[in-house]
Design a protein around this motif. Structure first.
Motif, mmCIF file in Angstrom:
data_model
loop_
_atom_site.group_PDB
_atom_site.id
_atom_site.type_symbol
_atom_site.label_atom_id
_atom_site.label_comp_id
_atom_site.label_asym_id
_atom_site.label_seq_id
_atom_site.Cartn_x
_atom_site.Cartn_y
_atom_site.Cartn_z
ATOM 1 N N UNK A 1 13.061 7.859 -4.783
ATOM 2 C CA UNK A 1 13.885 9.064 -4.593
ATOM 3 C C UNK A 1 13.009 10.279 -4.317
ATOM 4 N N UNK A 2 11.890 10.373 -5.021
ATOM 5 C CA UNK A 2 10.951 11.483 -4.808
ATOM 6 C C UNK A 2 10.456 11.479 -3.355
ATOM 7 N N UNK A 3 10.039 10.321 -2.872
ATOM 8 C CA UNK A 3 9.542 10.207 -1.492
ATOM 9 C C UNK A 3 10.645 10.604 -0.507
ATOM 10 N N UNK A 4 11.857 10.134 -0.734
ATOM 11 C CA UNK A 4 12.983 10.494 0.142
ATOM 12 C C UNK A 4 13.190 12.008 0.168
ATOM 13 N N UNK B 1 -3.244 23.784 -14.737
ATOM 14 C CA UNK B 1 -4.183 23.561 -13.635
ATOM 15 C C UNK B 1 -4.128 22.084 -13.282
ATOM 16 N N UNK B 2 -4.237 21.785 -11.980
ATOM 17 C CA UNK B 2 -4.082 20.403 -11.518
ATOM 18 C C UNK B 2 -4.992 20.157 -10.322
ATOM 19 N N UNK B 3 -5.687 19.045 -10.357
ATOM 20 C CA UNK B 3 -6.481 18.569 -9.215
ATOM 21 C C UNK B 3 -6.327 17.055 -9.148
ATOM 22 N N UNK B 4 -6.547 16.510 -7.959
ATOM 23 C CA UNK B 4 -6.551 15.061 -7.828
ATOM 24 C C UNK B 4 -7.579 14.647 -6.789
ATOM 25 N N UNK B 5 -8.103 13.440 -6.948
ATOM 26 C CA UNK B 5 -9.057 12.899 -5.985
ATOM 27 C C UNK B 5 -8.316 12.111 -4.923
ATOM 28 N N UNK B 6 -8.722 12.302 -3.686
ATOM 29 C CA UNK B 6 -8.175 11.527 -2.583
ATOM 30 C C UNK B 6 -8.939 10.210 -2.511
ATOM 31 N N UNK B 7 -8.235 9.113 -2.728
ATOM 32 C CA UNK B 7 -8.845 7.790 -2.674
ATOM 33 C C UNK B 7 -8.272 7.061 -1.472
ATOM 34 N N UNK B 8 -9.146 6.630 -0.594
ATOM 35 C CA UNK B 8 -8.747 5.941 0.630
ATOM 36 C C UNK B 8 -8.105 4.597 0.309
ATOM 37 N N UNK B 9 -7.159 4.163 1.148
ATOM 38 C CA UNK B 9 -6.566 2.835 0.964
ATOM 39 C C UNK B 9 -7.609 1.709 1.012
ATOM 40 N N UNK C 1 0.845 -1.199 0.000
ATOM 41 C CA UNK C 1 0.000 0.000 0.000
ATOM 42 C C UNK C 1 0.877 1.244 0.000
ATOM 43 N N UNK C 2 1.922 1.245 0.815
ATOM 44 C CA UNK C 2 2.841 2.385 0.870
ATOM 45 C C UNK C 2 3.468 2.629 -0.504
ATOM 46 N N UNK C 3 3.919 1.583 -1.164
ATOM 47 C CA UNK C 3 4.546 1.717 -2.488
ATOM 48 C C UNK C 3 3.525 2.227 -3.502
ATOM 49 N N UNK C 4 2.302 1.689 -3.440
ATOM 50 C CA UNK C 4 1.236 2.136 -4.340
ATOM 51 C C UNK C 4 1.033 3.652 -4.213
ATOM 52 N N UNK C 5 0.962 4.141 -2.981
ATOM 53 C CA UNK C 5 0.734 5.573 -2.754
ATOM 54 C C UNK C 5 1.977 6.409 -3.069
ATOM 55 N N UNK D 1 1.140 11.324 0.206
ATOM 56 C CA UNK D 1 2.348 11.268 1.034
ATOM 57 C C UNK D 1 1.978 10.828 2.458
ATOM 58 N N UNK D 2 0.892 11.373 2.986
ATOM 59 C CA UNK D 2 0.451 10.987 4.339
ATOM 60 C C UNK D 2 0.097 9.505 4.407
ATOM 61 N N UNK D 3 -0.607 9.003 3.398
ATOM 62 C CA UNK D 3 -0.953 7.577 3.370
ATOM 63 C C UNK D 3 0.320 6.746 3.268
ATOM 64 N N UNK D 4 1.249 7.176 2.425
ATOM 65 C CA UNK D 4 2.533 6.477 2.320
ATOM 66 C C UNK D 4 3.196 6.383 3.694
ATOM 67 N N UNK D 5 3.292 7.517 4.373
ATOM 68 C CA UNK D 5 3.939 7.546 5.690
ATOM 69 C C UNK D 5 3.232 6.625 6.669
ATOM 70 N N UNK D 6 1.905 6.670 6.685
ATOM 71 C CA UNK D 6 1.121 5.841 7.606
ATOM 72 C C UNK D 6 1.402 4.355 7.392
ATOM 73 N N UNK D 7 1.410 3.911 6.164
ATOM 74 C CA UNK D 7 1.566 2.486 5.897
ATOM 75 C C UNK D 7 3.015 2.036 5.903
ATOM 76 N N UNK D 8 3.949 2.911 5.599
ATOM 77 C CA UNK D 8 5.355 2.513 5.690
ATOM 78 C C UNK D 8 5.791 2.455 7.148
ATOM 79 N N UNK D 9 5.232 3.327 7.992
ATOM 80 C CA UNK D 9 5.541 3.302 9.425
ATOM 81 C C UNK D 9 4.960 2.050 10.065
ATOM 82 N N UNK D 10 3.726 1.713 9.701
ATOM 83 C CA UNK D 10 3.109 0.497 10.254
ATOM 84 C C UNK D 10 3.947 -0.722 9.895
ATOM 85 N N UNK D 11 4.474 -0.768 8.682
ATOM 86 C CA UNK D 11 5.318 -1.888 8.254
ATOM 87 C C UNK D 11 6.594 -1.921 9.084
#
Length: 160
Positions: free
Chosen positions: A121-124, A65-73, A45-49, A140-150
């Protein structure tokens, strides 16, 4: 509407034609998520995000112009990026680059880093603070949440 799957086996010229076929100033671009919370490992999940965040950043960097939808894990659905970009050639280059992370292989003669390395590298850089204008902070927040849990699970199993 363009889905990441639409880019399979396309080159830059093909992608330009696909963009022109949209006949819209705003392109709806969908990228699928491979993972779903409770069915996928946390690191997956972390890698996906991370890949979604990196893809969003690439789009953001060239978009007018840029927008994105927040999709829950927990949701099993694709992520929508809305992009308005006058520079169709740059947009095609970015869509081709993103496709390497999902549906296409890098050309054989390409010595560049692969998509996963660039995403990592981008995440780092984001976590290290060298990138401050983050296109998709939710990812990024979802990435952090799931990489920390791992990391926590690995730490617990080592201490048991």
């Amino acid at each position: 509407m363009i889905e990441i799957e639409d880019l399979e086996d396309l080159n830059k010229e093909d992608i330009i034609n696909l963009i022109l076929e949209q006949k819209s100033k705003v392109i709806d671009f969908y990228i699928y998520k491979d993972t779903v919370q409770f069915s996928s490992e946390n690191i997956a999940i972390a890698i996906d995000y991370a890949n979604l965040a990196y893809s969003g950043q690439l789009l953001y960097d060239i978009a007018d112009e840029f927008e994105y939808d927040k999709v829950s894990p927990a949701e099993n659905k694709s992520v929508l990026f809305k992009i308005k970009c006058k520079d169709i050639e740059s947009l095609a280059e970015v869509l081709l680059e993103i496709s390497y992370g999902y549906v296409n292989d890098y050309p054989d003669d390409d010595d560049e880093s692969n998509f996963q390395e660039l995403s990592s590298n981008y995440i780092d850089e984001v976590i290290g603070g060298s990138i401050t204008k983050i296109a998709c902070p939710y990812f990024i927040e979802v990435y952090k949440e799931f990489s920390v849990e791992e990391d926590d699970e690995e730490h617990k199993s080592k201490n048991e």
